[in-house]
Motif scaffolding. Sequence first.
Motif, PDB file in Angstrom:
ATOM      1  N   SER A 139     -47.969   9.431  67.057  1.00 24.08           N
ATOM      2  CA  SER A 139     -46.643   9.871  67.505  1.00 24.08           C
ATOM      3  C   SER A 139     -46.687  10.639  68.824  1.00 24.08           C
ATOM      4  O   SER A 139     -45.815  10.451  69.672  1.00 24.08           O
ATOM      5  CB  SER A 139     -45.944  10.683  66.425  1.00 24.08           C
ATOM      6  OG  SER A 139     -46.742  11.762  66.021  1.00 24.08           O
ATOM      7  N   GLU A 140     -47.710  11.487  69.027  1.00 20.95           N
ATOM      8  CA  GLU A 140     -47.795  12.246  70.288  1.00 20.95           C
ATOM      9  C   GLU A 140     -47.938  11.291  71.480  1.00 20.95           C
ATOM     10  O   GLU A 140     -47.283  11.467  72.509  1.00 20.95           O
ATOM     11  CB  GLU A 140     -48.969  13.229  70.262  1.00 20.95           C
ATOM     12  CG  GLU A 140     -48.780  14.371  69.286  1.00 20.95           C
ATOM     13  CD  GLU A 140     -47.519  15.188  69.533  1.00 20.95           C
ATOM     14  OE1 GLU A 140     -47.231  15.541  70.684  1.00 20.95           O
ATOM     15  OE2 GLU A 140     -46.807  15.458  68.539  1.00 20.95           O
ATOM     16  N   LEU A 141     -48.774  10.297  71.311  1.00 21.35           N
ATOM     17  CA  LEU A 141     -48.974   9.306  72.360  1.00 21.35           C
ATOM     18  C   LEU A 141     -47.679   8.523  72.618  1.00 21.35           C
ATOM     19  O   LEU A 141     -47.296   8.300  73.764  1.00 21.35           O
ATOM     20  CB  LEU A 141     -50.098   8.340  71.961  1.00 21.35           C
ATOM     21  CG  LEU A 141     -50.451   7.245  72.956  1.00 21.35           C
ATOM     22  CD1 LEU A 141     -50.923   7.833  74.280  1.00 21.35           C
ATOM     23  CD2 LEU A 141     -51.525   6.338  72.366  1.00 21.35           C
ATOM     24  N   THR A 142     -46.996   8.150  71.561  1.00 23.81           N
ATOM     25  CA  THR A 142     -45.745   7.393  71.697  1.00 23.81           C
ATOM     26  C   THR A 142     -44.691   8.222  72.422  1.00 23.81           C
ATOM     27  O   THR A 142     -43.976   7.707  73.278  1.00 23.81           O
ATOM     28  CB  THR A 142     -45.235   6.938  70.313  1.00 23.81           C
ATOM     29  OG1 THR A 142     -46.264   6.174  69.690  1.00 23.81           O
ATOM     30  CG2 THR A 142     -43.985   6.094  70.440  1.00 23.81           C
ATOM     31  N   LEU A 143     -44.611   9.508  72.095  1.00 21.23           N
ATOM     32  CA  LEU A 143     -43.650  10.388  72.778  1.00 21.23           C
ATOM     33  C   LEU A 143     -43.917  10.426  74.283  1.00 21.23           C
ATOM     34  O   LEU A 143     -42.985  10.487  75.083  1.00 21.23           O
ATOM     35  CB  LEU A 143     -43.691  11.797  72.188  1.00 21.23           C
ATOM     36  CG  LEU A 143     -43.046  11.946  70.808  1.00 21.23           C
ATOM     37  CD1 LEU A 143     -43.381  13.302  70.196  1.00 21.23           C
ATOM     38  CD2 LEU A 143     -41.538  11.746  70.889  1.00 21.23           C
ATOM     39  N   LYS A 144     -45.184  10.372  74.679  1.00 17.56           N
ATOM     40  CA  LYS A 144     -45.517  10.332  76.110  1.00 17.56           C
ATOM     41  C   LYS A 144     -45.175   8.965  76.704  1.00 17.56           C
ATOM     42  O   LYS A 144     -44.665   8.863  77.814  1.00 17.56           O
ATOM     43  CB  LYS A 144     -47.015  10.608  76.319  1.00 17.56           C
ATOM     44  CG  LYS A 144     -47.402  12.039  76.109  1.00 17.56           C
ATOM     45  CD  LYS A 144     -48.894  12.220  76.310  1.00 17.56           C
ATOM     46  CE  LYS A 144     -49.306  13.625  75.928  1.00 17.56           C
ATOM     47  NZ  LYS A 144     -50.733  13.741  75.694  1.00 17.56           N
ATOM     48  N   ASN A 145     -45.470   7.910  75.958  1.00 13.92           N
ATOM     49  CA  ASN A 145     -45.295   6.557  76.487  1.00 13.92           C
ATOM     50  C   ASN A 145     -43.839   6.158  76.696  1.00 13.92           C
ATOM     51  O   ASN A 145     -43.551   5.347  77.570  1.00 13.92           O
ATOM     52  CB  ASN A 145     -46.013   5.538  75.600  1.00 13.92           C
ATOM     53  CG  ASN A 145     -47.517   5.657  75.719  1.00 13.92           C
ATOM     54  OD1 ASN A 145     -48.031   6.287  76.639  1.00 13.92           O
ATOM     55  ND2 ASN A 145     -48.232   5.065  74.783  1.00 13.92           N
ATOM     56  N   VAL A 146     -42.900   6.738  75.938  1.00 15.16           N
ATOM     57  CA  VAL A 146     -41.487   6.387  76.157  1.00 15.16           C
ATOM     58  C   VAL A 146     -41.005   6.862  77.520  1.00 15.16           C
ATOM     59  O   VAL A 146     -40.039   6.322  78.051  1.00 15.16           O
ATOM     60  CB  VAL A 146     -40.542   6.899  75.043  1.00 15.16           C
ATOM     61  CG1 VAL A 146     -40.863   6.267  73.712  1.00 15.16           C
ATOM     62  CG2 VAL A 146     -40.535   8.409  74.941  1.00 15.16           C
TER      63      VAL A 146
END
Length: 165
Positions: A139-146
């Motif tokens: 989730s942390e990575l996804t929050l950055k990727n958006v």
Amino acid sequence: MLKPALQELEKLAKDTYPDNKKYFEKLKKKAPKNLDYVMQELHDAEFRKTDCLSCANCCKTTGPLFTSADIERISKHLRQKPQQFIQQYLRIDEDNDYVLQSVPCTFLDAENYCMIYDVRPKACREFPHTDRKKFQQISELTLKNVAICPAAFNIVEAMKKRMPL
């Protein structure tokens, strides 16, 4: 035409961050049984209509992590010794990982094509990681990727609609 447009993406990502963070915290606690299946479906649907070559924002703004397998494969492709490749292109970051010395990526050409596409790093092949198994764990990575990838932004928005928590 990318939707959302790159110039809007950072603001949209900031505006949705609080809700996304709450959503992912709930997702981590209790992931739906069909999460990976739904994520694969959303990922595939988005990338049927997304042309990464019209964007390449990931290559322009972030650098991938290079595994030892990546280094071996790419250096062989470039007909270099791994140590030469490391000295020429990489540095060690604060997490002790090999990353590019600078961004945009050295291997990105003027038309947004990757000059080492067939041997590119695993992190590049898998970006934006929205079809990854056990999706709730990143989730942390996804929050950055958006904030980097319009497709990732769209996938997360579609996910929240499809699987309200």
